[in-house]
Scaffold this motif. Structure first.
Motif, PDB file in Angstrom:
ATOM      1  N   HIS A 198      79.945   5.014  47.932  1.00 52.27           N
ATOM      2  CA  HIS A 198      79.844   6.473  48.041  1.00 52.27           C
ATOM      3  C   HIS A 198      81.268   6.979  47.850  1.00 52.27           C
ATOM      4  CE1 HIS A 198      78.796  10.484  49.330  1.00 52.27           C
ATOM      5  NE2 HIS A 198      79.693  10.436  50.289  1.00 52.27           N
ATOM      6  N   LEU A 199      81.589   7.409  46.633  1.00 53.90           N
ATOM      7  CA  LEU A 199      82.965   7.759  46.300  1.00 53.90           C
ATOM      8  C   LEU A 199      83.397   9.082  46.906  1.00 53.90           C
ATOM      9  CD1 LEU A 199      83.060   6.617  42.570  1.00 53.90           C
ATOM     10  CD2 LEU A 199      84.055   5.455  44.557  1.00 53.90           C
ATOM     11  N   GLY A 200      82.420   9.922  47.289  1.00 54.13           N
ATOM     12  CA  GLY A 200      82.750  11.214  47.875  1.00 54.13           C
ATOM     13  C   GLY A 200      81.712  12.242  47.495  1.00 54.13           C
ATOM     14  N   LYS A 228      88.365   9.330  42.137  1.00 52.59           N
ATOM     15  CA  LYS A 228      87.730   8.091  42.583  1.00 52.59           C
ATOM     16  C   LYS A 228      86.935   7.385  41.487  1.00 52.59           C
ATOM     17  CE  LYS A 228      89.029   8.618  46.918  1.00 52.59           C
ATOM     18  NZ  LYS A 228      88.026   8.925  47.953  1.00 52.59           N
ATOM     19  N   PHE A 229      86.237   8.146  40.675  1.00 55.82           N
ATOM     20  CA  PHE A 229      85.371   7.551  39.653  1.00 55.82           C
ATOM     21  C   PHE A 229      86.167   7.106  38.422  1.00 55.82           C
ATOM     22  CE2 PHE A 229      82.260   7.732  36.132  1.00 55.82           C
ATOM     23  CZ  PHE A 229      81.219   7.002  36.666  1.00 55.82           C
ATOM     24  N   ILE A 230      86.957   8.002  37.858  1.00 58.48           N
ATOM     25  CA  ILE A 230      87.715   7.679  36.638  1.00 58.48           C
ATOM     26  C   ILE A 230      88.668   6.501  36.836  1.00 58.48           C
ATOM     27  CG2 ILE A 230      89.493   8.558  35.055  1.00 58.48           C
ATOM     28  CD1 ILE A 230      88.063  11.239  35.059  1.00 58.48           C
ATOM     29  N   PRO A 231      89.379   6.399  37.981  1.00 60.09           N
ATOM     30  CA  PRO A 231      90.299   5.258  38.144  1.00 60.09           C
ATOM     31  C   PRO A 231      89.627   3.885  38.091  1.00 60.09           C
ATOM     32  CG  PRO A 231      90.893   6.992  39.666  1.00 60.09           C
ATOM     33  CD  PRO A 231      89.580   7.398  39.058  1.00 60.09           C
ATOM     34  N   VAL A 283      80.498  10.819  29.736  1.00 52.89           N
ATOM     35  CA  VAL A 283      80.057  11.447  30.985  1.00 52.89           C
ATOM     36  C   VAL A 283      81.145  12.330  31.592  1.00 52.89           C
ATOM     37  CG1 VAL A 283      78.296   9.723  31.504  1.00 52.89           C
ATOM     38  CG2 VAL A 283      80.625   9.404  32.393  1.00 52.89           C
ATOM     39  N   THR A 284      82.405  12.043  31.287  1.00 55.11           N
ATOM     40  CA  THR A 284      83.472  12.933  31.740  1.00 55.11           C
ATOM     41  C   THR A 284      83.329  14.297  31.079  1.00 55.11           C
ATOM     42  OG1 THR A 284      84.986  11.082  32.098  1.00 55.11           O
ATOM     43  CG2 THR A 284      85.974  13.263  31.884  1.00 55.11           C
ATOM     44  N   ARG A 285      83.074  14.292  29.777  1.00 54.22           N
ATOM     45  CA  ARG A 285      82.878  15.559  29.078  1.00 54.22           C
ATOM     46  C   ARG A 285      81.637  16.296  29.605  1.00 54.22           C
ATOM     47  NH1 ARG A 285      82.483  13.827  23.954  1.00 54.22           N
ATOM     48  NH2 ARG A 285      80.202  13.874  23.917  1.00 54.22           N
ATOM     49  N   GLY A 286      80.557  15.567  29.789  1.00 58.66           N
ATOM     50  CA  GLY A 286      79.309  16.203  30.200  1.00 58.66           C
ATOM     51  C   GLY A 286      79.285  16.637  31.646  1.00 58.66           C
ATOM     52  N   THR A 287      80.201  16.135  32.453  1.00 61.38           N
ATOM     53  CA  THR A 287      80.215  16.467  33.886  1.00 61.38           C
ATOM     54  C   THR A 287      81.440  17.296  34.251  1.00 61.38           C
ATOM     55  OG1 THR A 287      79.118  14.337  34.304  1.00 61.38           O
ATOM     56  CG2 THR A 287      79.997  15.509  36.200  1.00 61.38           C
TER      57      THR A 287
END
Length: 320
Positions: free
Chosen positions: A188-190, A238-241, A260-264
């Motif tokens: 659960h990254l946050g 948290k997710f990208i790293p 998913v970075t672009r879409g989110t």
């Protein structure tokens, strides 16, 4: 320890992307001989996902509008998402049995939404352990009855046999699990999309079964309790790293981190920028619904969600 050839994985990814339908909101059912919306596909070796419709839940898609994934190890199977009904969970289990004779050892709910947990009743009846974040379990205990009744309204006879069952295993920040030499980090990254958002990270394969922290083909829904600023921070910090090479989002085809970075994140930042400018100009809630989101109109569920999202971000940013 199970190792995967990078060349095999790259080929599988390329084949999936080449054969992927850009969006499936207008397709009622891609797999009519099954309760599943689509037949599971092997994204990388040992990792399968049944890609759900990117439309809202309907009788035609049997509520299968999210991704139902499973990982096959030498000692058993880990399933991610219980499914939207007991019948849908059973249909997924039939597909698993066609791939392997090994038992399902663990089911993970990616959050406390109906399509993540309503199939728990089937898995519990099979004697399978079910894991969810403590906030997702709280959501099921507080609102499970109302979520079940909502599913019954659209799913009618397909709701037969479904009852509300919360996960019997819980975690707060992280749950480490190993099966057949495969190490799973259930995270659960946050705060992100909703209570108890859960990500399943397999570091050896650089594979992230991301759940609803990540979107790309479908517009991200913002709920009344969603913090868009927090979602961006969780994703970026948290997710990208973790830098996953392969990402199975909560909805839509498996893809990669950049998509998913672009879409989110890009979507959330763009909407917050538009709403921020609207507030600076003295705009009110009524006007917020009409901020320009045309850049994102290619996303499925745009018509259902764009104005709602704008209103919720206005209410959030008004007091920041």
């Amino acid at each position: 320890m199970v190792r995967i050839s990078r060349r095999i994985v790259t080929g599988a990814l390329a084949a999936m992307i080449a054969g992927a339908v850009a969006a499936s909101e207008d397709i009622a059912d891609q797999y009519p001989q099954s309760e599943l919306y689509a037949k599971p596909v092997e994204f990388i070796p040992h990792v399968f996902t049944a890609i759900g419709a990117t439309a809202p839940p309907t009788y035609e898609n049997s509520g299968h509008n999210n991704n139902l994934s499973f990982v096959v190890t030498s000692e058993g199977v880990v399933v991610v998402n219980g499914g939207a009904s007991a019948r849908l969970a059973a249909a997924l289990h039939d597909e698993i049995k066609a791939v392997t004779d090994l038992p399902v050892k663990l089911v993970i709910n990616e959050n406390g939404q109906g399509h993540a947990f309503l199939g728990n009743s089937y898995w519990a009846d099979q004697g399978v352990d079910i894991l969810a974040h403590e906030d997702a379990i709280h959501e099921v205990e507080e609102n499970g009855h109302f979520i079940l009744e909502g599913m019954k309204r659209y799913n009618r006879d397909k709701a037969e046999g479904t009852r509300t069952v919360a996960a019997n295993l819980s975690f707060s920040d992280r749950y480490d699990y190993e099966l057949g030499g495969v190490k799973f980090e259930i995270l659960h990254l946050g705060p992100a999309h909703g209570p108890g958002d859960t990500q399943v990270w397999i570091p050896e394969w650089s594979m992230m079964i991301a759940g609803d922290i990540a979107f790309h083909e479908r517009m991200p829904p913002l709920f009344a309790d969603t913090c868009s600023k927090c979602w961006i921070e969780t994703f970026e910090e948290k997710f990208i790293p973790l830098a996953p090479t392969y990402v199975i989002p909560g909805h839509g085809h498996p893809t990669n981190l950049a998509v998913v970075t672009r879409g989110t994140v890009d979507y959330l930042k763009d909407l917050r920028e538009k709403i921020g400018a609207h507030i600076e100009d003295g705009g009110d809630l009524g006007g917020a619904y009409y901020v320009d989101q045309s850049r994102w109109e290619n996303l499925d569920t745009f018509e259902e969600l764009a104005t709602k999202n704008a209103g919720r971000v206005f209410e959030e940013m008004e007091w920041e």
